[in-house]
Design an enzyme around this catalytic site. Sequence first.
Site, PDB file in Angstrom:
ATOM      1  N   GLY A  10       0.949  -1.552  -0.174  1.00 38.36           N
ATOM      2  CA  GLY A  10      -0.088   0.013   0.052  1.00 38.36           C
ATOM      3  C   GLY A  10       0.699   1.360  -0.531  1.00 38.36           C
ATOM      4  N   GLY A  13      -0.465   5.033  -1.048  1.00 41.58           N
ATOM      5  CA  GLY A  13      -1.958   5.361  -0.147  1.00 41.58           C
ATOM      6  C   GLY A  13      -0.462   7.244   0.921  1.00 41.58           C
ATOM      7  N   GLN A  14      -1.804   7.378   1.715  1.00 44.69           N
ATOM      8  CA  GLN A  14      -1.860   8.506   1.894  1.00 44.69           C
ATOM      9  C   GLN A  14      -0.197   8.357   3.132  1.00 44.69           C
ATOM     10  OE1 GLN A  14      -4.005   9.968   5.250  1.00 44.69           O
ATOM     11  NE2 GLN A  14      -2.966  11.794   5.310  1.00 44.69           N
ATOM     12  N   ASP A  36       2.460  -1.749  -4.652  1.00 43.70           N
ATOM     13  CA  ASP A  36       1.381  -1.670  -4.237  1.00 43.70           C
ATOM     14  C   ASP A  36       0.088  -1.863  -5.426  1.00 43.70           C
ATOM     15  OD1 ASP A  36      -0.439   1.313  -3.190  1.00 43.70           O
ATOM     16  OD2 ASP A  36      -1.335   0.685  -4.440  1.00 43.70           O
ATOM     17  N   ILE A  37      -1.413  -2.183  -5.429  1.00 47.54           N
ATOM     18  CA  ILE A  37      -2.667  -1.975  -6.324  1.00 47.54           C
ATOM     19  C   ILE A  37      -1.908  -1.180  -7.755  1.00 47.54           C
ATOM     20  CG2 ILE A  37      -4.104  -1.259  -5.835  1.00 47.54           C
ATOM     21  CD1 ILE A  37      -5.732  -4.544  -6.222  1.00 47.54           C
ATOM     22  N   ARG A  38      -1.878  -0.124  -7.677  1.00 50.36           N
ATOM     23  CA  ARG A  38      -1.518   0.754  -8.872  1.00 50.36           C
ATOM     24  C   ARG A  38       0.228   1.269  -8.830  1.00 50.36           C
ATOM     25  NH1 ARG A  38      -3.947   5.205  -6.171  1.00 50.36           N
ATOM     26  NH2 ARG A  38      -2.942   4.113  -3.985  1.00 50.36           N
ATOM     27  N   ILE A  52      -3.188  -6.945  -2.643  1.00 50.18           N
ATOM     28  CA  ILE A  52      -2.645  -7.834  -1.370  1.00 50.18           C
ATOM     29  C   ILE A  52      -3.429  -9.674  -1.074  1.00 50.18           C
ATOM     30  CG2 ILE A  52      -4.242  -6.779  -0.611  1.00 50.18           C
ATOM     31  CD1 ILE A  52      -1.258  -8.350   0.420  1.00 50.18           C
ATOM     32  N   TYR A 141     -15.058  -0.717   8.438  1.00 52.09           N
ATOM     33  CA  TYR A 141     -13.480  -0.958   8.650  1.00 52.09           C
ATOM     34  C   TYR A 141     -12.801  -0.823  10.018  1.00 52.09           C
ATOM     35  CZ  TYR A 141      -9.110   2.350   8.981  1.00 52.09           C
ATOM     36  OH  TYR A 141      -8.041   3.078   9.256  1.00 52.09           O
ATOM     37  N   LYS A 145     -10.917  -4.286  11.164  1.00 49.55           N
ATOM     38  CA  LYS A 145      -9.335  -3.363  12.159  1.00 49.55           C
ATOM     39  C   LYS A 145      -9.451  -4.048  13.789  1.00 49.55           C
ATOM     40  CE  LYS A 145      -7.006  -1.135   9.461  1.00 49.55           C
ATOM     41  NZ  LYS A 145      -5.542  -1.054   9.054  1.00 49.55           N
TER      42      LYS A 145
HETATM   43  N1  SER Z   1      -8.596   8.491   8.894  1.00 55.01           N
HETATM   44  C1  SER Z   1      -9.322   6.546   8.996  1.00 55.01           C
HETATM   45  C2  SER Z   1     -10.457   6.968   8.318  1.00 55.01           C
HETATM   46  O1  SER Z   1     -11.294   8.534   9.007  1.00 55.01           O
HETATM   47  C3  SER Z   1      -9.414   6.385  10.580  1.00 55.01           C
HETATM   48  O2  SER Z   1      -8.612   5.159  10.694  1.00 55.01           O
HETATM   49  O3  SER Z   1     -11.165   6.197   7.688  1.00 55.01           O
END
Ligand code: SER
Length: 319
Positions: A10, A13-14, A36-38, A52, A141, A145
Amino acid sequence: MRKDRILVIGANGQIGTVLTAALREHYGNNNVIASDIRANNDDNSPFELLNILDGERLSEIVKTKKITQIYHLAAILSASGEKNPRKTWDINMNGLFNVLDVAKDHAIDKVFFPSSIAVFGKTTPKYDTPQHTILDATTIYGISKDAGESWCQYYFLKHGVDVRSLRFPGVISYQSMPGGGTTDYAVDIFHKAVQGQNFECFLEKDTMLPMIYMPDTIRATCELMDAPAEKIKIRTSYNLAAMSFTPQEIADEIKQHIPNFKISYKPDFRQAIADSWTATIDDSEARKDWGWKEAFDISKMTKDMIIQLGKKYQKKQMI
Ligand code: SER
């Protein structure tokens, strides 16, 4: 001791973008493999395309590149995740299983897994949220986690995999954009302000959430990963805090530098997600176990974001 060889999953990503660069500084460019996938067309540094969910491909990369550490950052975030819960579960959970299994099978030295404030829910104490508390996530999400944290601990206890994890607050960065999260407004607001635009916020003005600036995010990750294994007492995921603020507070802070900046509020479905999360975090375990301390509060972060983004947009104008 064998040579450290890092795989970042990843990496586009950010967090991945900035963490990969920081790890390359530390371990040397060619010892850090971005994936990464991209595709990544930016530079000639080591890069592998990786979905992944493809465990065989992951295993092949780990073997051929002689990987010793994995940073697994690929996931679908809170807001995007709600659009396709089954797909989010599949990517977030099966992606993690592939990483944990490859770590076990190839005797990987260390794994990093980011968790999130999204593991908290309505019945979690909202202020000074303790390390050991009720986790009743309502987003897919957050549920992934929460389950992921427990799986990390399970692989540590049963298989001796050295997995380490942090419950990240919303991450604010100038280098890269977040995608699909509920805390994303806190990045977008700066881009609008610096470009002289007004900002319409998708959260109410008094919605307080925990946040952290990118340099602290990277430092926390590296300090956790560099700590001796015996100092890591929590094998689910550490609470981590730096600052907490509301949209109104961050707008007021920005106005100190850009007086004409204006914010308006138009809450959408992300309001319910934010309302289910906690406002401030007690991260005393991280401070005690491996010496965590943030460097940026809201005013230091705001000042730096405006300077850095100002430079970025000025450069763009000159091109
Ligand atoms: N920044 C994330 C979200 O907003 C939280 O882990 O989904």
